[in-house]
Structure formats: C-alpha cells, structure tokens
Design a protein around this motif. Structure first.
Motif, short mmCIF file in Angstrom:
data_model
loop_
_atom_site.label_atom_id
_atom_site.label_comp_id
_atom_site.label_asym_id
_atom_site.label_seq_id
_atom_site.Cartn_x
_atom_site.Cartn_y
_atom_site.Cartn_z
N GLY A 45 0.82 -1.22 0.00
CA GLY A 45 0.00 0.00 0.00
C GLY A 45 0.85 1.26 0.00
N TYR A 46 1.92 1.26 0.79
CA TYR A 46 2.82 2.42 0.80
C TYR A 46 3.52 2.58 -0.55
CZ TYR A 46 2.24 1.50 5.82
OH TYR A 46 1.72 1.25 7.05
N GLY A 47 3.78 1.43 -1.19
CA GLY A 47 4.46 1.47 -2.49
C GLY A 47 3.66 2.15 -3.56
N THR A 48 2.32 2.10 -3.47
CA THR A 48 1.49 2.78 -4.47
C THR A 48 1.63 4.29 -4.40
OG1 THR A 48 -0.42 2.80 -2.96
CG2 THR A 48 -0.21 0.91 -4.45
N GLY A 53 5.85 8.65 -6.61
CA GLY A 53 6.58 9.81 -6.11
C GLY A 53 8.05 9.76 -6.48
N PHE A 54 8.67 8.58 -6.35
CA PHE A 54 10.07 8.42 -6.71
C PHE A 54 10.29 8.70 -8.19
CE2 PHE A 54 13.31 5.53 -8.45
CZ PHE A 54 14.43 5.99 -7.78
N LEU A 55 9.40 8.19 -9.03
CA LEU A 55 9.54 8.40 -10.48
C LEU A 55 9.39 9.88 -10.84
CD1 LEU A 55 7.55 5.31 -11.82
CD2 LEU A 55 10.04 5.63 -11.74
N LEU A 56 8.46 10.57 -10.17
CA LEU A 56 8.28 12.01 -10.43
C LEU A 56 9.52 12.81 -10.03
CD1 LEU A 56 4.58 12.73 -9.37
CD2 LEU A 56 5.60 13.12 -11.63
N ILE A 57 10.10 12.48 -8.88
CA ILE A 57 11.31 13.18 -8.42
C ILE A 57 12.45 12.97 -9.40
CG2 ILE A 57 13.10 13.18 -6.63
CD1 ILE A 57 10.81 12.58 -4.62
N LYS A 58 12.63 11.73 -9.86
CA LYS A 58 13.68 11.44 -10.86
C LYS A 58 13.44 12.22 -12.14
CE LYS A 58 16.44 8.45 -10.67
NZ LYS A 58 17.88 8.49 -10.29
N LYS A 78 9.27 22.90 -6.62
CA LYS A 78 10.55 23.36 -6.08
C LYS A 78 10.65 23.00 -4.59
CE LYS A 78 13.38 27.53 -5.61
NZ LYS A 78 13.55 27.55 -4.14
N SER A 79 9.57 23.22 -3.84
CA SER A 79 9.59 22.93 -2.41
C SER A 79 9.67 21.44 -2.13
CB SER A 79 8.34 23.52 -1.76
OG SER A 79 8.26 23.16 -0.41
N CYS A 80 8.93 20.65 -2.91
CA CYS A 80 8.86 19.20 -2.65
C CYS A 80 10.10 18.46 -3.12
CB CYS A 80 7.63 18.60 -3.32
SG CYS A 80 6.08 19.15 -2.58
N VAL A 81 10.70 18.89 -4.22
CA VAL A 81 11.79 18.13 -4.84
C VAL A 81 13.16 18.74 -4.54
CG1 VAL A 81 12.72 17.25 -7.02
CG2 VAL A 81 10.24 17.35 -6.65
#
Length: 432
Positions: A45-48, A53-58, A78-81
């Motif tokens: 569930g956490y992985g969803t 999120g990881f892919l968006l940051i990359k 800018k604040s999140c990444v």
C-alpha cells in the motif's frame, strides 16, 4: 513523581489495576491475519504512493526543472523536490553544532534536559498503559457479550499521526517559524520508518509479553549509535559507548529481575522476537534521519508536521486500499470505550512527538534514546508499585548502574564542552 501518578490514575480509570491482562497470542487466526502477510500488504500500500513519487522526483531532476520550470506548479515542485536552498549550498553547520550555538549555561542546559525528560516520561508512560489496554484486552465483554479484540495496528498508527499533524499544523500556522529549506520528500524516509516501527510496536504485543517488549526497547542505545555512524557518519567517544553499554546492562538487570512473572514464558514467540527486531531497526533509523534533517535549521514542529504529513498519506492510502478504514470506524461505533482509548492514545502520542523532536533537536538522537531507555525502567517500577511486585537486590543494582552511567555521561559531556571552549579562545586571551 508526576510521571508515575498520571499513569497510575489512568490504570484505575481503565480498570486494569486488579489483574494482569491475558495473553494475546493469536492461536488460530486465518492466513490473512498472519503478521507477515499484513506487513507485506501494508508495504504494498505504501508502495502505491512511494513508487510514483520516486519516479516524479527522478523526472524533475533529470529535466533540470529547478532552472527551466515555470508556471503555477513551479513553487510546489521546487519545495517538494529541491527545497528552498540551492543544491550546491552546503549546510552551515551540523545539527549538533546548532544545538550549542546559543551556548547556554550549565543550569539552563540541565533545566532544559529535565523539561524534556519529564515531558517524555509523562506522555509515554501514559501512552504505554493505553497501548497495552487497547492491544491485549477485549471490548464488549463487560456487557455480557463474548467481546472482540481490535487487531488493526495500522489504524492506531493513523489515529496517532492525524492528531499529531493537526497539532503541528496549527502551531506552525499561528507562530513564526524558520524559513523552510529541506526538500519535502526527504521527510518521507523518516515517515516510512516511523510508521513501520510503530506498527511493529503495536503488533508485537499480540505475540509477546509487555515486559519482554520493554526489555527489547531498553537495549536500543547501541543500535541508535551504530545507525548514527551509518546514516550521519557520526563519531562517538569511547565514554559514549561505555555509558551506552552500562545503561543497557543496568536496565536489563532491573527488568529481568522484576518483570519476569507477568506472563508465561510460552507467550514469547519467534514472531514476536522478529517483529521487535524490526522495531529496533526502524526506530534507530528514524531518530538518526531526523537528526540529520535538522541541518536545514528547521524547527521541531516543522519536522513534526513534515513527518506526520507523509505518515497520514501512507497510512490512509493503505487503509483505504485494504478497506480497513471502514471496518475500524465500525468497531469504534460498536465500542465507544475503544474510541475514547484510541483518542487518548493519539493525544499522548501527539504531545510525545513534540517532546521527541524538541529533544532530538537540542540534545541529539543518543541522548533522546537514553531518556526513553530510562522510561522503560520507570514503566516497570510503576508496575511494581501498582501490582505490589518487590524490587529485588539485582533490580536495585541495575537502577544504580543506570544512574551512574547517566552521571558519567553528563560529566563527560561537560568536560568535552569546556575543552572545546578553551580551544576556541582567541590567542589574545591566552597570551599573558
């Protein structure tokens, strides 16, 4: 004194003064209730949330969005990444140095430490009483029914985090806070490990006795220091290792000599030991990662808000995917006393977190763990006072070892601080 009277009153209110709770070993649960299956389902569930999120940051980093991005979403991304500080800008000083910038006097430092210790003891001694009540007792049996036991540890974690998020958000909204510089996604690491450590803590009570769980928590000082070397590349003096070992040995002597008869030894299972090991690992990482995040000069409440924001996101997402949120709400409607206990548990957890972040910010992860280790001994001492268990000679020696180790640690830290001040004196002051 206040730390022991409040849980004592609470015990009487909850009606657990008369007898020890029965063992909470799920003997004939279906496969879906097996703790490892629930753990994997929770992680999925956490992985969803984590994987997208990881892919968006990359993606944003690869596109060099900090320099090329524009539009309405730019401030949020800018604040999140990236945070509000340049990627190349190194933090001015590590968190340990920041804690000594004001150079408080010994009396001020001692009073501050006493305040942190008292707040942590009151919050978590009360929280421990409630935790054992919720996880090891049935609800509904007092009305003449069979009674049912609440089994979803993740929902209790969610309840704790949602209130803590609300408290931290209101505090940040109405008080002046430092300019926030940390990328928001960095809170998710501490958040995930914090969720998992809390889940392990609740879940372990289904398999092992409360004294066994307390004993395992009391031995965290060395794992936290080792995790500090791994996560933050910290170095510790020999006396820090020595006092950590002495504290663990002293608390273990006290607990083993005074907490052994609460339940049958068969309650302690392999599953419980594995879950407790997970708790120690996750909890050690959490405190050290938070300690490293304080280099961004954030306040304790900002840290609390960031970590609990992700915790609520992870837990509510997982609960909705499993359909567990609706089932937990139905349980609360069927058993109003459970709703009261869960709410009170959340209040203790929220205030406890305020003290946790403040203590880690001012004194570091290792000192925080020492205070919480001492709390384990006080929890068993409280049990001795309530149930009339005698304190043996070995237990008294254990307590003496703990207080001796704490005295040595304070003395050694004072000497190191004085040496540092002498070394920092300008040459003009030293020449005569």
């Amino acid at each position: 004194m206040g730390g022991s009277s409040l849980p004592l009153l609470l015990l009487c209110v909850l009606g657990v003064c008369a007898e020890d709770p029965p063992p909470a070993v799920p003997a004939s649960d279906p496969w879906g209730e097996f703790w490892l299956v629930r753990f994997v389902v929770n992680i999925a569930g956490y992985g969803t949330i984590l994987v997208p999120g990881f892919l968006l940051i990359k993606y944003f980093k690869r596109r060099n969005y900090l320099e090329t991005g524009r539009g309405l979403c730019y401030p949020a991304v800018k604040s999140c990444v990236f945070g509000n500080e340049s990627k190349s800008a190194a933090p001015e000083e590590p968190s340990s140095a920041a804690r000594t910038d004001a150079d408080p006097s010994t009396t001020q430092q001692a009073l501050r430490l006493l305040f942190c210790a008292a707040g942590l003891q009151i919050s978590y001694l009360t929280w421990g009483v409630l935790q054992e009540r919720v996880m090891t007792r049935t609800y509904g049996s007092e009305e003449g029914g069979r009674g049912e036991r609440f089994r979803d540890s993740q929902f209790l974690v969610f309840m704790n985090r949602i209130l803590a998020l609300t408290v931290a958000g209101m505090y940040c909204a109405f008080t002046k806070q430092p300019r926030h510089g940390a990328p928001m996604y960095k809170y998710s690491f501490a958040s995930l490990s914090n969720i998992l450590s809390s889940w392990c803590q609740y879940e372990a009570l289904k398999f092992i006795s409360f004294p066994t769980q307390v004993l395992a928590k009391a031995s965290k000082v060395i794992p936290v220091m080792l995790m500090g070397k791994l996560v933050s590349h910290k170095t510790y003096e020999y006396w820090e290792y020595l006092t950590a070992v002495l504290i663990s040995v002293g608390v273990s002597m006290f607990l083993l000599s005074n907490g052994g008869g609460a339940r049958a030894s068969g309650v302690t299972t392999f599953s419980g030991v594995v879950i407790l090991s997970g708790y120690i690992v996750f909890d050690s990482f959490t405190s050290n990662w938070q300690d490293s995040l304080f280099k961004y000069k954030m306040s304790s409440v900002q840290m609390m808000f960031g970590v609990n924001l992700f915790s609520c996101l992870f837990t509510v997402g997982s609960l909705l995917e499993q359909g567990a949120l609706v089932e937990a709400a139905r349980f609360m409607i069927r058993h109003p006393d459970f709703a009261f206990h869960a709410s009170l548990l959340s209040v203790c957890s929220a205030f406890g977190q305020l003290f946790i972040f403040y203590t880690i910010n001012k004194f570091g992860a290792a000192v925080f763990t020492i205070i919480m280790t001492l709390r384990q001994a006080l929890a068993i001492l409280l049990s001795c006072l309530i149930y009339g268990h005698p304190v043996t000679a070995v237990g008294a020696v254990g307590l003496a070892v703990v207080f001796l180790a704490l005295f040595l640690r304070v003395y050694a830290r004072g000497r190191m601080r004085r040496k540092g001040k002498k070394a920092a004196d300008p040459p003009a002051v030293q020449k005569v």
